[in-house]
Motif scaffolding. Structure first.
Motif, PDB file in Angstrom:
ATOM      1  N   UNK A  49       0.867  -1.445   0.349  1.00  0.00           N
ATOM      2  CA  UNK A  49       0.288  -0.237  -0.034  1.00  0.00           C
ATOM      3  C   UNK A  49       1.079   1.290   0.221  1.00  0.00           C
ATOM      4  N   UNK A  50       0.482   2.354   0.460  1.00  0.00           N
ATOM      5  CA  UNK A  50       1.019   3.377   0.252  1.00  0.00           C
ATOM      6  C   UNK A  50       0.405   4.598  -0.263  1.00  0.00           C
ATOM      7  N   UNK A  51       0.988   5.239  -0.586  1.00  0.00           N
ATOM      8  CA  UNK A  51       0.196   6.504  -1.471  1.00  0.00           C
ATOM      9  C   UNK A  51       0.610   6.420  -2.910  1.00  0.00           C
ATOM     10  N   UNK A  52       2.131   6.118  -2.844  1.00  0.00           N
ATOM     11  CA  UNK A  52       2.075   5.751  -4.632  1.00  0.00           C
ATOM     12  C   UNK A  52       2.391   6.809  -5.122  1.00  0.00           C
ATOM     13  N   UNK A  53       2.993   7.957  -4.042  1.00  0.00           N
ATOM     14  CA  UNK A  53       2.990   9.420  -4.377  1.00  0.00           C
ATOM     15  C   UNK A  53       3.794   9.655  -5.888  1.00  0.00           C
ATOM     16  N   UNK A  54       5.455   8.984  -5.009  1.00  0.00           N
ATOM     17  CA  UNK A  54       6.325   8.690  -6.280  1.00  0.00           C
ATOM     18  C   UNK A  54       5.834   8.856  -8.224  1.00  0.00           C
ATOM     19  N   UNK A  55       5.357   7.854  -7.402  1.00  0.00           N
ATOM     20  CA  UNK A  55       4.472   7.115  -9.596  1.00  0.00           C
ATOM     21  C   UNK A  55       4.042   8.375  -9.726  1.00  0.00           C
ATOM     22  N   UNK A  56       2.576   8.082  -8.906  1.00  0.00           N
ATOM     23  CA  UNK A  56       2.434   9.063  -9.458  1.00  0.00           C
ATOM     24  C   UNK A  56       2.412  10.641  -9.450  1.00  0.00           C
ATOM     25  N   UNK A  57       3.841  11.359  -9.089  1.00  0.00           N
ATOM     26  CA  UNK A  57       3.653  12.127  -9.674  1.00  0.00           C
ATOM     27  C   UNK A  57       4.584  11.654 -11.024  1.00  0.00           C
TER      28      UNK A  57
ATOM     29  N   UNK B 109      19.964   6.781  -9.996  1.00  0.00           N
ATOM     30  CA  UNK B 109      21.091   5.817  -9.688  1.00  0.00           C
ATOM     31  C   UNK B 109      21.780   7.555  -8.610  1.00  0.00           C
ATOM     32  N   UNK B 110      21.808   8.866  -9.647  1.00  0.00           N
ATOM     33  CA  UNK B 110      21.763   9.498  -8.534  1.00  0.00           C
ATOM     34  C   UNK B 110      21.160   9.617  -7.435  1.00  0.00           C
ATOM     35  N   UNK B 111      20.151   9.740  -7.315  1.00  0.00           N
ATOM     36  CA  UNK B 111      18.866   9.821  -6.352  1.00  0.00           C
ATOM     37  C   UNK B 111      18.756   9.273  -5.403  1.00  0.00           C
ATOM     38  N   UNK B 112      19.643   7.732  -5.838  1.00  0.00           N
ATOM     39  CA  UNK B 112      19.392   6.942  -4.297  1.00  0.00           C
ATOM     40  C   UNK B 112      21.058   6.128  -4.342  1.00  0.00           C
ATOM     41  N   UNK B 113      21.824   7.051  -4.800  1.00  0.00           N
ATOM     42  CA  UNK B 113      23.375   7.088  -4.032  1.00  0.00           C
ATOM     43  C   UNK B 113      23.346   7.634  -3.163  1.00  0.00           C
ATOM     44  N   UNK B 114      25.279   7.883  -3.234  1.00  0.00           N
ATOM     45  CA  UNK B 114      25.666   8.676  -2.463  1.00  0.00           C
ATOM     46  C   UNK B 114      25.478  10.256  -2.442  1.00  0.00           C
TER      47      UNK B 114
ATOM     48  N   UNK C 140      14.685  12.766   0.948  1.00  0.00           N
ATOM     49  CA  UNK C 140      13.264  12.523   0.931  1.00  0.00           C
ATOM     50  C   UNK C 140      13.420  13.257  -0.250  1.00  0.00           C
ATOM     51  N   UNK C 141      13.895  14.495  -0.512  1.00  0.00           N
ATOM     52  CA  UNK C 141      13.667  15.474  -2.014  1.00  0.00           C
ATOM     53  C   UNK C 141      14.197  15.170  -2.958  1.00  0.00           C
ATOM     54  N   UNK C 142      15.585  14.413  -2.751  1.00  0.00           N
ATOM     55  CA  UNK C 142      16.551  13.354  -4.198  1.00  0.00           C
ATOM     56  C   UNK C 142      15.243  12.512  -5.414  1.00  0.00           C
ATOM     57  N   UNK C 143      14.752  11.660  -4.568  1.00  0.00           N
ATOM     58  CA  UNK C 143      13.911  10.889  -5.081  1.00  0.00           C
ATOM     59  C   UNK C 143      12.508  11.585  -5.565  1.00  0.00           C
ATOM     60  N   UNK C 144      11.851  13.000  -4.957  1.00  0.00           N
ATOM     61  CA  UNK C 144      10.703  12.855  -5.192  1.00  0.00           C
ATOM     62  C   UNK C 144      11.296  13.808  -6.505  1.00  0.00           C
ATOM     63  N   UNK C 145      12.263  14.763  -6.407  1.00  0.00           N
ATOM     64  CA  UNK C 145      12.644  15.652  -7.638  1.00  0.00           C
ATOM     65  C   UNK C 145      12.657  14.442  -9.123  1.00  0.00           C
TER      66      UNK C 145
ATOM     67  N   UNK D 148      11.916  24.038 -14.617  1.00  0.00           N
ATOM     68  CA  UNK D 148      10.992  24.911 -13.969  1.00  0.00           C
ATOM     69  C   UNK D 148      10.195  23.073 -12.826  1.00  0.00           C
ATOM     70  N   UNK D 149      10.127  22.481 -13.156  1.00  0.00           N
ATOM     71  CA  UNK D 149       9.608  21.526 -13.030  1.00  0.00           C
ATOM     72  C   UNK D 149      10.696  20.713 -11.786  1.00  0.00           C
ATOM     73  N   UNK D 150      11.544  21.178 -11.545  1.00  0.00           N
ATOM     74  CA  UNK D 150      13.437  21.015 -10.998  1.00  0.00           C
ATOM     75  C   UNK D 150      12.405  21.729  -9.400  1.00  0.00           C
ATOM     76  N   UNK D 151      12.677  22.854  -9.765  1.00  0.00           N
ATOM     77  CA  UNK D 151      12.567  23.958  -8.353  1.00  0.00           C
ATOM     78  C   UNK D 151      11.220  23.719  -8.303  1.00  0.00           C
ATOM     79  N   UNK D 152       9.844  23.466  -9.203  1.00  0.00           N
ATOM     80  CA  UNK D 152       8.199  22.261  -8.161  1.00  0.00           C
ATOM     81  C   UNK D 152       8.875  21.413  -7.683  1.00  0.00           C
ATOM     82  N   UNK D 153       9.825  20.348  -7.605  1.00  0.00           N
ATOM     83  CA  UNK D 153       9.673  18.580  -7.599  1.00  0.00           C
ATOM     84  C   UNK D 153      10.565  19.975  -6.007  1.00  0.00           C
ATOM     85  N   UNK D 154      11.273  20.471  -5.918  1.00  0.00           N
ATOM     86  CA  UNK D 154      12.026  20.697  -4.416  1.00  0.00           C
ATOM     87  C   UNK D 154      11.583  21.135  -3.420  1.00  0.00           C
ATOM     88  N   UNK D 155      10.784  22.322  -3.696  1.00  0.00           N
ATOM     89  CA  UNK D 155      10.070  22.860  -3.066  1.00  0.00           C
ATOM     90  C   UNK D 155       9.163  22.339  -2.800  1.00  0.00           C
ATOM     91  N   UNK D 156       8.150  21.171  -3.139  1.00  0.00           N
ATOM     92  CA  UNK D 156       7.020  19.925  -2.602  1.00  0.00           C
ATOM     93  C   UNK D 156       8.029  18.779  -2.193  1.00  0.00           C
TER      94      UNK D 156
END
Length: 313
Positions: A61-69, A163-168, A200-205, A224-232
């Motif tokens: 379960x869960x919100x599935x927010x990342x795939x929906x984004x 790869x970058x979002x999930x790594x070091x 949290x933010x890297x994978x959401x972005x 624009x979408x990068x700025x949107x994602x960093x804020x949310x």
């Protein structure tokens, strides 16, 4: 011919229905598509135990927010759900891996996740670690093997972004600083920002940008979408910090009050609850401002930004 008002009302009413975006319906429909794709993504074969463990957490379960984004941004810039779904599933696989590993005794040591026993409580720590590893590796395989009707270069860009979002440089790096900061008498706002923009933010972005990359979005749209994602992304974490204090274990589906018990630095611990709430609202307004150029097509992303600060779990 005089207008008595009655003839126009049905038209006005219909116009209002057509232009009103219903987030709850949208989330329900998109989540159903994601759940079906995730269920189909992993088949139980020998050795059954590892596939069962992977499916146990992935389908919990869960919100599935990342795939929906991811799906929403792909559609926003002219793509479609079919081309984005493999990446959407991969994002949830990566996110699930992070939750499995985060719940381990060596990390946050939690017994419940999404209202169910955590993976290591069901399968043991050894299998839980391997289930997380399996999901992480499979996420990249899934994008490479299952993405259709997308330029190969764009698929490579998505794989690099994930790869970058999930790594070091992303999630892993944020988790390291988070662990190092536990129990410290004082953690700076700068350090806390680093933790959350990476953990949290890297994978959401990445969720937002990968959908746009698949549809060959322009650089201006990506910016624009990068700025949107960093804020949310930051707003999402602030709300998480607030809910850890204000929500119950039943509401959260995981143990409430863990941040305080672990002496973790959080935004409420630095700013207090009221300032934390107001800062989250400011971030969401900034995020929505980045979408204005897209017009009504951006309603799903605009509404998702509002949802992030109004959610209760």
């Amino acid at each position: 011919m005089p207008n008595n008002g009655h003839q126009l009302n049905p038209m006005v009413s219909q116009l209002q229905i057509d232009t009103t975006f219903d987030l709850s319906t949208y989330l329900k429909e998109q989540k159903a598509l994601v759940e079906k794709a995730l269920d189909n993504s992993i088949t139980i074969i020998y050795p059954e135990k590892i596939y069962e463990a992977m499916r146990y957490s992935l389908l919990a379960g869960g919100k599935r927010l990342r795939p929906i984004l991811c799906l929403a941004t792909c559609e926003l810039v002219g793509g479609n759900i079919e081309m984005a779904m493999p990446t959407a599933c991969a994002l949830e696989m990566i996110h699930t891996m992070s939750l499995i590993h985060d719940d381990l005794p060596a990390m946050d040591d939690d017994d419940y996740r999404r209202g169910k026993l955590t993976n290591h409580k069901v399968y043991g720590e050894d299998i839980a670690i391997l289930a997380g590893d399996g999901l992480l590796a499979y996420a990249f395989e899934f994008v490479a093997a299952q993405t259709k009707n997308v330029l190969p270069q764009k698929v490579l860009e998505v794989i690099a972004k994930l790869g970058k979002a999930v790594g070091a440089a992303g999630l892993v790096g944020g988790q390291v600083v988070d662990l190092d900061s536990e129990g410290l008498a004082e953690v700076s706002e700068e350090t806390l920002s680093f933790i959350h923009t990476h953990k949290t933010g890297a994978l959401l972005e990445a969720s937002v940008l990968c959908g746009a990359i698949l549809a060959s979005a322009s650089q201006d749209s990506l910016d624009r979408l990068s700025c949107y994602a960093q804020n949310i992304g930051l707003a999402f974490q602030i709300v998480d910090d607030i809910l850890d204090i204000t929500a119950t274990t039943e509401e959260l589906g995981k143990t409430a009050g863990k941040d305080i018990a672990a002496q973790k630095a959080t935004y409420p611990s630095i700013w207090g609850l009221e300032k934390s709430r107001s800062q989250a609202q400011i971030l969401v307004q900034n995020a929505k401002a980045e979408l204005e150029v897209f017009g009504e097509k951006a309603m799903p992303l605009t509404s998702l930004a509002d949802y992030i600060v109004s959610r209760t779990n």
